[in-house]
Design a protein around this motif. Structure first.
Motif, mmCIF file in Angstrom:
data_model
loop_
_atom_site.group_PDB
_atom_site.id
_atom_site.type_symbol
_atom_site.label_atom_id
_atom_site.label_comp_id
_atom_site.label_asym_id
_atom_site.label_seq_id
_atom_site.Cartn_x
_atom_site.Cartn_y
_atom_site.Cartn_z
ATOM 1 N N ALA A 222 0.841 -1.213 0.000
ATOM 2 C CA ALA A 222 0.000 0.000 0.000
ATOM 3 C C ALA A 222 0.871 1.256 0.000
ATOM 4 O O ALA A 222 2.023 1.245 0.445
ATOM 5 N N SER A 223 0.272 2.340 -0.492
ATOM 6 C CA SER A 223 1.000 3.608 -0.579
ATOM 7 C C SER A 223 0.229 4.713 0.135
ATOM 8 O O SER A 223 -0.967 4.881 -0.079
ATOM 9 N N ILE A 224 0.946 5.440 0.992
ATOM 10 C CA ILE A 224 0.369 6.608 1.682
ATOM 11 C C ILE A 224 1.019 7.851 1.077
ATOM 12 O O ILE A 224 2.243 7.880 0.889
ATOM 13 N N LEU A 225 0.201 8.857 0.796
ATOM 14 C CA LEU A 225 0.736 10.099 0.219
ATOM 15 C C LEU A 225 0.195 11.301 0.968
ATOM 16 O O LEU A 225 -0.997 11.361 1.282
ATOM 17 N N ALA B 254 7.868 6.229 6.857
ATOM 18 C CA ALA B 254 8.379 5.358 5.777
ATOM 19 C C ALA B 254 9.216 4.253 6.401
ATOM 20 O O ALA B 254 9.165 3.091 5.965
ATOM 21 N N PHE B 255 9.983 4.603 7.433
ATOM 22 C CA PHE B 255 10.779 3.569 8.112
ATOM 23 C C PHE B 255 9.865 2.615 8.885
ATOM 24 O O PHE B 255 9.953 1.391 8.738
ATOM 25 N N ASP B 256 8.963 3.167 9.697
ATOM 26 C CA ASP B 256 8.090 2.322 10.528
ATOM 27 C C ASP B 256 7.309 1.315 9.689
ATOM 28 O O ASP B 256 7.160 0.162 10.073
ATOM 29 N N LEU B 257 6.774 1.773 8.559
ATOM 30 C CA LEU B 257 5.869 0.919 7.780
ATOM 31 C C LEU B 257 6.578 0.154 6.670
ATOM 32 O O LEU B 257 5.987 -0.721 6.032
ATOM 33 N N GLY B 258 7.850 0.493 6.453
ATOM 34 C CA GLY B 258 8.595 -0.140 5.359
ATOM 35 C C GLY B 258 8.696 -1.650 5.506
ATOM 36 O O GLY B 258 8.647 -2.381 4.503
ATOM 37 N N ALA B 259 8.806 -2.126 6.745
ATOM 38 C CA ALA B 259 8.953 -3.570 6.967
ATOM 39 C C ALA B 259 7.714 -4.319 6.496
ATOM 40 O O ALA B 259 7.783 -5.509 6.178
ATOM 41 N N ARG B 260 6.573 -3.621 6.438
ATOM 42 C CA ARG B 260 5.337 -4.266 5.961
ATOM 43 C C ARG B 260 5.136 -4.029 4.468
ATOM 44 O O ARG B 260 4.076 -4.353 3.929
ATOM 45 N N GLY B 261 6.119 -3.429 3.836
ATOM 46 C CA GLY B 261 6.010 -3.161 2.394
ATOM 47 C C GLY B 261 5.146 -1.947 2.088
ATOM 48 O O GLY B 261 4.789 -1.698 0.934
ATOM 49 N N VAL B 262 4.801 -1.179 3.137
ATOM 50 C CA VAL B 262 3.961 0.009 2.920
ATOM 51 C C VAL B 262 4.860 1.222 2.712
ATOM 52 O O VAL B 262 5.842 1.409 3.439
ATOM 53 N N ARG B 263 4.540 2.063 1.737
ATOM 54 C CA ARG B 263 5.349 3.235 1.391
ATOM 55 C C ARG B 263 4.661 4.516 1.857
ATOM 56 O O ARG B 263 3.434 4.572 1.925
ATOM 57 N N VAL B 264 5.492 5.528 2.159
ATOM 58 C CA VAL B 264 4.960 6.826 2.591
ATOM 59 C C VAL B 264 5.761 7.918 1.875
ATOM 60 O O VAL B 264 6.990 7.971 2.012
ATOM 61 N N ASN B 265 5.072 8.755 1.131
ATOM 62 C CA ASN B 265 5.755 9.815 0.383
ATOM 63 C C ASN B 265 4.987 11.128 0.486
ATOM 64 O O ASN B 265 3.835 11.148 0.923
ATOM 65 N N SER C 212 6.676 1.835 -7.040
ATOM 66 C CA SER C 212 6.837 0.822 -5.978
ATOM 67 C C SER C 212 8.183 0.855 -5.248
ATOM 68 O O SER C 212 8.275 0.383 -4.132
ATOM 69 N N GLY C 213 9.221 1.415 -5.851
ATOM 70 C CA GLY C 213 10.520 1.445 -5.173
ATOM 71 C C GLY C 213 10.785 2.748 -4.424
ATOM 72 O O GLY C 213 11.869 2.942 -3.882
ATOM 73 N N ILE C 214 9.794 3.634 -4.384
ATOM 74 C CA ILE C 214 10.019 4.969 -3.788
ATOM 75 C C ILE C 214 9.321 5.074 -2.443
ATOM 76 O O ILE C 214 8.109 4.855 -2.347
ATOM 77 N N THR C 215 10.075 5.408 -1.401
ATOM 78 C CA THR C 215 9.446 5.722 -0.116
ATOM 79 C C THR C 215 10.273 6.757 0.650
ATOM 80 O O THR C 215 11.484 6.872 0.437
ATOM 81 N N GLY C 216 9.599 7.523 1.506
ATOM 82 C CA GLY C 216 10.266 8.562 2.293
ATOM 83 C C GLY C 216 10.687 9.744 1.438
ATOM 84 O O GLY C 216 11.501 10.571 1.851
ATOM 85 N N GLU C 217 10.114 9.879 0.261
ATOM 86 C CA GLU C 217 10.552 10.892 -0.705
ATOM 87 C C GLU C 217 9.658 12.141 -0.659
ATOM 88 O O GLU C 217 8.457 12.042 -0.449
ATOM 89 N N ILE C 218 10.287 13.304 -0.877
ATOM 90 C CA ILE C 218 9.538 14.553 -1.069
ATOM 91 C C ILE C 218 9.717 14.904 -2.545
ATOM 92 O O ILE C 218 10.810 15.307 -2.953
ATOM 93 N N LEU C 219 8.684 14.721 -3.329
ATOM 94 C CA LEU C 219 8.805 14.948 -4.779
ATOM 95 C C LEU C 219 8.312 16.356 -5.125
ATOM 96 O O LEU C 219 7.146 16.686 -4.905
ATOM 97 N N HIS C 220 9.223 17.175 -5.657
ATOM 98 C CA HIS C 220 8.854 18.548 -6.028
ATOM 99 C C HIS C 220 8.205 18.570 -7.407
ATOM 100 O O HIS C 220 8.761 18.037 -8.363
#
Ligand SMILES: NC(=O)c1ccc[n+]([C@@H]2O[C@H](COP(=O)([O-])OP(=O)(O)OC[C@H]3O[C@@H](n4cnc5c(N)ncnc54)[C@H](O)[C@@H]3O)[C@@H](O)[C@H]2O)c1
Length: 276
Positions: A147-150, A182-193, A245-253
């Motif tokens: 899953a992805s959180i934005l 992104a770190f906390d949820l990364g182990a579950r394969g969940v991304r946060v950006n 799918s490979g991006i997490t913890g990112e701030i995309l401008h």
């Protein structure tokens, strides 16, 4: 290529009206085949016309991909928990979760940062930054693997942008929360950006001084123009989809390159012309 959101279901917060960034992202999710549930800011008890509910309901009227509209004030834990219970019942699990919420009392937003009141600071931080933690925690057990959180942030959290004031401080906290979650949820394969758009005409944007910023971005950004709602929708949908799918913890401008500039760029020509 299969549609970006085929068999994907998720929750959208922060739609106020058609100009809302959350709506621009929802439109892209719908066109990619996704199913969405929506939360909205509860109407005041004395608002007989239930304006907030009506605005969101009208936007999704007759759309089979929009499965519910539920009230949620993010300062209330019971609202957040109730929203997730509805999402679980109607959607099963979540493949995506959009947090597109911010608020600061106008007096604090419009005054210099040094004059921010204690109460205004607390409220702005609670609604604009802590709320991402509250939503992510309440959603934790219904987030599907991958899953992805934005969330939506702004450059004023990285560098002082006069006029953005206390909201810039909130965005700095939000940017940091994105990385810790992104770190906390990364182990579950969940991304946060976080997506960091340039100025856009919305209700919140106007409150934060967007009108003056539009001209500045046009003059200074490498692309020489402002970004659009549609571009924001597409970028947001990208970050909520498996395409990222490979991006997490990112701030995309998403700002035509404004944030990379170390000088006013082509605006210097105007300054030089004015001085000559
Ligand atoms: N418009 C811009 O120029 C711009 C640029 C960069 C980032 N952003 C960010 O994008 C996000 C969305 O803003 P927008 O520009 O679409 O404006 P908007 O006013 O359409 O959306 C803000 C939303 O926050 C909701 N909200 C406020 N307090 C709430 C609460 N207590 N509980 C639940 N919801 C609450 C409002 O109901 C509204 O739906 C915000 O985080 C904003 O800071 C906006």
């Amino acid at each position: 290529m299969q549609p970006l959101f085929e068999n994907k279901k998720g929750l959208i917060t922060g739609v106020f009206n058609k100009q809302s960034i959350a709506w621009a992202i929802s439109e892209q999710i719908f066109s990619g085949g996704g199913i969405c549930g929506f939360s909205y800011m509860p109407d005041k008890p004395d608002d007989e016309r239930k304006k907030n509910f009506s605005r969101v309901s009208k936007l999704i009227e007759g759309n089979p991909q929009a499965v519910f509209v539920h009230p949620m004030d993010v300062t209330k834990d019971e609202h957040v928990e109730n929203l997730m219970a509805v999402a679980k019942e109607k959607l099963g699990g979540l493949d995506f979760l959009l947090h597109s919420i911010a608020f600061a009392p106008p007096d604090d937003l419009n005054g210099d940062t040094i004059d921010t009141s204690r109460a205004g600071f607390k409220l702005a931080m609670e609604i604009s930054a802590y709320s991402l933690i509250a939503l992510a925690r309440a959603a934790r057990d219904i987030l599907n693997p991958g899953a992805s959180i934005l969330t939506l942030t702004y450059y004023g959290g990285e560098r002082p942008v006069p006029g953005y004031n206390v909201m810039g401080v909130c965005k700095a906290a939000l940017d940091s929360i994105v990385k810790y979650l992104a770190f906390d949820l990364g182990a579950r394969g969940v991304r946060v950006n976080a997506l960091s758009p340039g100025p856009l005409q919305t209700i919140s944007g106007r409150g934060a001084g967007v009108d003056e910023m539009l001209g500045l971005y046009e003059a200074m950004a490498p692309l020489g123009r402002n970004i659009t709602h549609e571009e924001t929708g597409r970028c947001g949908a990208f970050l909520l989809s498996e395409m990222s799918s490979g991006i997490t913890g990112e701030i995309l401008h998403l700002d035509g390159g404004y944030n990379i500039m170390g000088s006013p760029g082509r605006m210097l020509d105007q300054i030089k012309a004015a001085r000559s």
